[in-house]
Motif scaffolding. Structure first.
Motif, PDB file in Angstrom:
ATOM      1  N   GLN A  79       0.752  -0.994   0.117  1.00  0.00           N
ATOM      2  CA  GLN A  79       0.071   0.009  -0.314  1.00  0.00           C
ATOM      3  C   GLN A  79       0.872   1.348   0.005  1.00  0.00           C
ATOM      4  OE1 GLN A  79      -3.081  -0.117   2.844  1.00  0.00           O
ATOM      5  NE2 GLN A  79      -3.597  -2.051   2.290  1.00  0.00           N
ATOM      6  N   PRO A  80       1.725   1.541  -0.798  1.00  0.00           N
ATOM      7  CA  PRO A  80       2.571   2.602  -1.063  1.00  0.00           C
ATOM      8  C   PRO A  80       1.820   3.765  -1.766  1.00  0.00           C
ATOM      9  CG  PRO A  80       2.778   1.106  -2.848  1.00  0.00           C
ATOM     10  CD  PRO A  80       1.990   0.526  -1.817  1.00  0.00           C
ATOM     11  N   SER A  81       2.355   4.907  -1.734  1.00  0.00           N
ATOM     12  CA  SER A  81       1.649   5.987  -2.397  1.00  0.00           C
ATOM     13  C   SER A  81       1.727   5.717  -3.928  1.00  0.00           C
ATOM     14  CB  SER A  81       2.278   7.482  -1.941  1.00  0.00           C
ATOM     15  OG  SER A  81       3.734   7.508  -2.657  1.00  0.00           O
ATOM     16  N   ILE A  82       0.955   6.205  -4.584  1.00  0.00           N
ATOM     17  CA  ILE A  82       0.917   5.978  -6.040  1.00  0.00           C
ATOM     18  C   ILE A  82       2.313   6.905  -6.904  1.00  0.00           C
ATOM     19  CG2 ILE A  82      -0.350   6.540  -8.418  1.00  0.00           C
ATOM     20  CD1 ILE A  82      -1.804   4.530  -6.654  1.00  0.00           C
ATOM     21  N   ARG A  83       2.701   8.015  -6.210  1.00  0.00           N
ATOM     22  CA  ARG A  83       3.619   8.418  -6.652  1.00  0.00           C
ATOM     23  C   ARG A  83       4.950   7.794  -6.343  1.00  0.00           C
ATOM     24  NH1 ARG A  83       4.319  13.803  -7.878  1.00  0.00           N
ATOM     25  NH2 ARG A  83       2.425  14.348  -6.703  1.00  0.00           N
ATOM     26  N   SER A  84       5.276   7.174  -5.391  1.00  0.00           N
ATOM     27  CA  SER A  84       6.543   6.350  -5.096  1.00  0.00           C
ATOM     28  C   SER A  84       6.225   5.081  -5.773  1.00  0.00           C
ATOM     29  CB  SER A  84       6.495   5.830  -3.529  1.00  0.00           C
ATOM     30  OG  SER A  84       5.521   4.926  -3.056  1.00  0.00           O
ATOM     31  N   LEU A  85       5.072   4.186  -6.184  1.00  0.00           N
ATOM     32  CA  LEU A  85       4.744   3.236  -6.851  1.00  0.00           C
ATOM     33  C   LEU A  85       5.278   3.545  -8.588  1.00  0.00           C
ATOM     34  CD1 LEU A  85       3.985   0.400  -6.832  1.00  0.00           C
ATOM     35  CD2 LEU A  85       1.547   1.077  -7.030  1.00  0.00           C
ATOM     36  N   ALA A  86       4.478   4.771  -8.789  1.00  0.00           N
ATOM     37  CA  ALA A  86       4.884   5.265 -10.257  1.00  0.00           C
ATOM     38  C   ALA A  86       6.613   5.107 -10.634  1.00  0.00           C
ATOM     39  CB  ALA A  86       4.272   6.209 -10.603  1.00  0.00           C
ATOM     40  N   GLY A  87       7.240   5.866  -9.327  1.00  0.00           N
ATOM     41  CA  GLY A  87       8.703   5.925  -9.656  1.00  0.00           C
ATOM     42  C   GLY A  87       9.457   4.721  -9.757  1.00  0.00           C
ATOM     43  N   ARG A  88       8.952   3.638  -8.781  1.00  0.00           N
ATOM     44  CA  ARG A  88       9.629   2.573  -8.617  1.00  0.00           C
ATOM     45  C   ARG A  88       9.427   1.813 -10.076  1.00  0.00           C
ATOM     46  NH1 ARG A  88       7.544  -0.826  -3.394  1.00  0.00           N
ATOM     47  NH2 ARG A  88       8.329  -3.046  -3.947  1.00  0.00           N
ATOM     48  N   LEU A  89       8.331   1.729 -10.410  1.00  0.00           N
ATOM     49  CA  LEU A  89       7.984   1.012 -11.520  1.00  0.00           C
ATOM     50  C   LEU A  89       8.312   1.588 -13.145  1.00  0.00           C
ATOM     51  CD1 LEU A  89       4.427  -0.799 -10.554  1.00  0.00           C
ATOM     52  CD2 LEU A  89       7.021  -1.687 -10.777  1.00  0.00           C
ATOM     53  N   GLY A  90       8.704   2.728 -13.079  1.00  0.00           N
ATOM     54  CA  GLY A  90       9.308   3.611 -14.087  1.00  0.00           C
ATOM     55  C   GLY A  90       8.208   4.193 -14.922  1.00  0.00           C
ATOM     56  N   TYR A  91       7.181   4.595 -14.199  1.00  0.00           N
ATOM     57  CA  TYR A  91       6.072   5.336 -14.944  1.00  0.00           C
ATOM     58  C   TYR A  91       6.613   6.699 -15.097  1.00  0.00           C
ATOM     59  CZ  TYR A  91       2.587   1.630 -15.041  1.00  0.00           C
ATOM     60  OH  TYR A  91       1.918   0.534 -15.276  1.00  0.00           O
ATOM     61  N   PRO A  92       6.485   7.591 -16.203  1.00  0.00           N
ATOM     62  CA  PRO A  92       6.718   8.878 -16.159  1.00  0.00           C
ATOM     63  C   PRO A  92       5.772   9.733 -15.353  1.00  0.00           C
ATOM     64  CG  PRO A  92       5.841   8.350 -18.359  1.00  0.00           C
ATOM     65  CD  PRO A  92       5.908   7.042 -17.265  1.00  0.00           C
ATOM     66  N   CYS A  93       4.584   9.287 -15.123  1.00  0.00           N
ATOM     67  CA  CYS A  93       3.750  10.205 -14.468  1.00  0.00           C
ATOM     68  C   CYS A  93       2.864   9.328 -13.576  1.00  0.00           C
ATOM     69  CB  CYS A  93       2.639  10.939 -15.511  1.00  0.00           C
ATOM     70  SG  CYS A  93       1.386  11.806 -14.836  1.00  0.00           S
ATOM     71  N   ALA A  94       2.645   9.784 -12.328  1.00  0.00           N
ATOM     72  CA  ALA A  94       1.861   9.034 -11.412  1.00  0.00           C
ATOM     73  C   ALA A  94       0.416   8.886 -11.737  1.00  0.00           C
ATOM     74  CB  ALA A  94       2.084   9.629  -9.969  1.00  0.00           C
ATOM     75  N   ARG A  95      -0.109   9.954 -12.485  1.00  0.00           N
ATOM     76  CA  ARG A  95      -1.552   9.844 -12.869  1.00  0.00           C
ATOM     77  C   ARG A  95      -1.803   8.784 -14.055  1.00  0.00           C
ATOM     78  NH1 ARG A  95      -5.835  11.533 -10.164  1.00  0.00           N
ATOM     79  NH2 ARG A  95      -7.739  11.370 -11.317  1.00  0.00           N
ATOM     80  N   THR A  96      -0.874   8.582 -14.643  1.00  0.00           N
ATOM     81  CA  THR A  96      -1.038   7.497 -15.589  1.00  0.00           C
ATOM     82  C   THR A  96      -1.293   6.058 -15.227  1.00  0.00           C
ATOM     83  OG1 THR A  96       0.217   8.619 -17.279  1.00  0.00           O
ATOM     84  CG2 THR A  96       0.007   6.463 -17.517  1.00  0.00           C
ATOM     85  N   LEU A  97      -0.525   5.954 -14.025  1.00  0.00           N
ATOM     86  CA  LEU A  97      -0.585   4.967 -13.350  1.00  0.00           C
ATOM     87  C   LEU A  97      -1.872   4.753 -12.460  1.00  0.00           C
ATOM     88  CD1 LEU A  97       0.652   2.029 -12.121  1.00  0.00           C
ATOM     89  CD2 LEU A  97       1.651   3.406 -10.323  1.00  0.00           C
ATOM     90  N   TYR A  98      -2.352   5.911 -11.868  1.00  0.00           N
ATOM     91  CA  TYR A  98      -3.535   5.746 -11.109  1.00  0.00           C
ATOM     92  C   TYR A  98      -4.826   5.503 -11.876  1.00  0.00           C
ATOM     93  CZ  TYR A  98      -7.678   7.741  -8.596  1.00  0.00           C
ATOM     94  OH  TYR A  98      -8.665   7.693  -7.478  1.00  0.00           O
ATOM     95  N   ASN A  99      -4.849   6.144 -13.283  1.00  0.00           N
ATOM     96  CA  ASN A  99      -6.007   5.728 -14.257  1.00  0.00           C
ATOM     97  C   ASN A  99      -5.904   4.132 -14.662  1.00  0.00           C
ATOM     98  OD1 ASN A  99      -6.721   8.430 -14.184  1.00  0.00           O
ATOM     99  ND2 ASN A  99      -5.521   9.123 -15.835  1.00  0.00           N
ATOM    100  N   GLN A 100      -4.574   3.744 -14.875  1.00  0.00           N
ATOM    101  CA  GLN A 100      -4.536   2.377 -15.342  1.00  0.00           C
ATOM    102  C   GLN A 100      -5.175   1.382 -13.880  1.00  0.00           C
ATOM    103  OE1 GLN A 100      -0.810   1.241 -16.939  1.00  0.00           O
ATOM    104  NE2 GLN A 100      -1.504   2.156 -18.619  1.00  0.00           N
ATOM    105  N   LEU A 101      -4.859   1.748 -12.757  1.00  0.00           N
ATOM    106  CA  LEU A 101      -5.091   0.986 -11.790  1.00  0.00           C
ATOM    107  C   LEU A 101      -6.608   0.952 -11.362  1.00  0.00           C
ATOM    108  CD1 LEU A 101      -2.561   1.942  -8.911  1.00  0.00           C
ATOM    109  CD2 LEU A 101      -2.688  -0.100 -10.076  1.00  0.00           C
ATOM    110  N   ARG A 102      -7.347   1.972 -12.050  1.00  0.00           N
ATOM    111  CA  ARG A 102      -8.729   2.177 -11.863  1.00  0.00           C
ATOM    112  C   ARG A 102      -9.498   1.433 -13.098  1.00  0.00           C
ATOM    113  NH1 ARG A 102     -10.652   3.407  -7.212  1.00  0.00           N
ATOM    114  NH2 ARG A 102     -11.343   5.781  -7.143  1.00  0.00           N
TER     115      ARG A 102
END
Length: 194
Positions: A79-102
């Motif tokens: 349950q990390p923050s979306i920003r740290s999870l995005a950085g960890r997995l190499g997403y350029p933008c945290a919002r992209t990851l958030y939208n994909q998770l939804r």
């Protein structure tokens, strides 16, 4: 005079033809949605999903599909923050990851929340796009693909994301001793008050 009348009639017929073509196009797209096919360009699909227009088959694209699977695993376990999870997995933008998770497409379900409505009012006679209208009930269609996640995993991830949003809103609604930190300045020396 006869040319004037002919021009009016032919322009009316052309307008009716154009409306009929648009109606047929939208009807065909809606039929494709309900059949579990991709009704529009591939650019509308999330990163990691592909649709072959010739064969009508869905497939996952690597390495993106593995990365989103890993994102769900980490989100549920740590349950990390979306920003740290995005950085960890190499997403350029945290919002992209958030939208994909939804997006429920990872469970093998394509969901359409909007439909095309009327056109926006035009300015200077230029063509305008049609506005999106929220459907009364989202159209959820099972697509022909092996799911990356189970319904339970997806539901757990949605619960985590929803709780995180509620926690943030409720914590911001509470009164704090530090509400005016960095906003109020001293009248004598002009420095910020803490």
């Amino acid at each position: 005079d006869s040319g004037f009348i002919e021009t009016i009639i032919t322009s009316m017929m052309a307008g009716l033809d154009r409306r009929r073509i648009l109606q047929n196009t939208q009807t065909a797209k809606e039929a494709n949605r309900r059949r579990g096919r991709c009704p529009s360009a591939k650019i509308t699909l999330p990163q990691g999903v592909d649709f072959d227009l010739k064969t009508g088959k869905w497939c996952w694209l690597e390495p993106f599909a593995s990365r989103i699977r890993e994102a769900f695993k980490i989100l549920i376990a740590e349950q990390p923050s979306i920003r740290s999870l995005a950085g960890r997995l190499g997403y350029p933008c945290a919002r992209t990851l958030y939208n994909q998770l939804r997006n429920p497409i990872w469970t093998g379900i394509r969901e359409y929340k909007y439909r095309r409505g009327e056109k926006y009012p035009s300015k200077n006679g230029r063509q305008r796009d049609r506005r999106k209208v929220l459907r009364a009930e989202p159209l959820a269609v099972k697509i022909d693909i092996q799911p990356l996640l189970t319904q339970g995993e997806f539901a757990r991830a949605q619960e985590i994301l929803a709780n995180r949003k509620n926690e943030w809103i409720s914590s911001r609604a509470q009164e704090s001793r530090f509400e005016s930190t960095g906003i109020i300045y001293c009248g004598r020396c002009g420095k910020r008050m803490y």
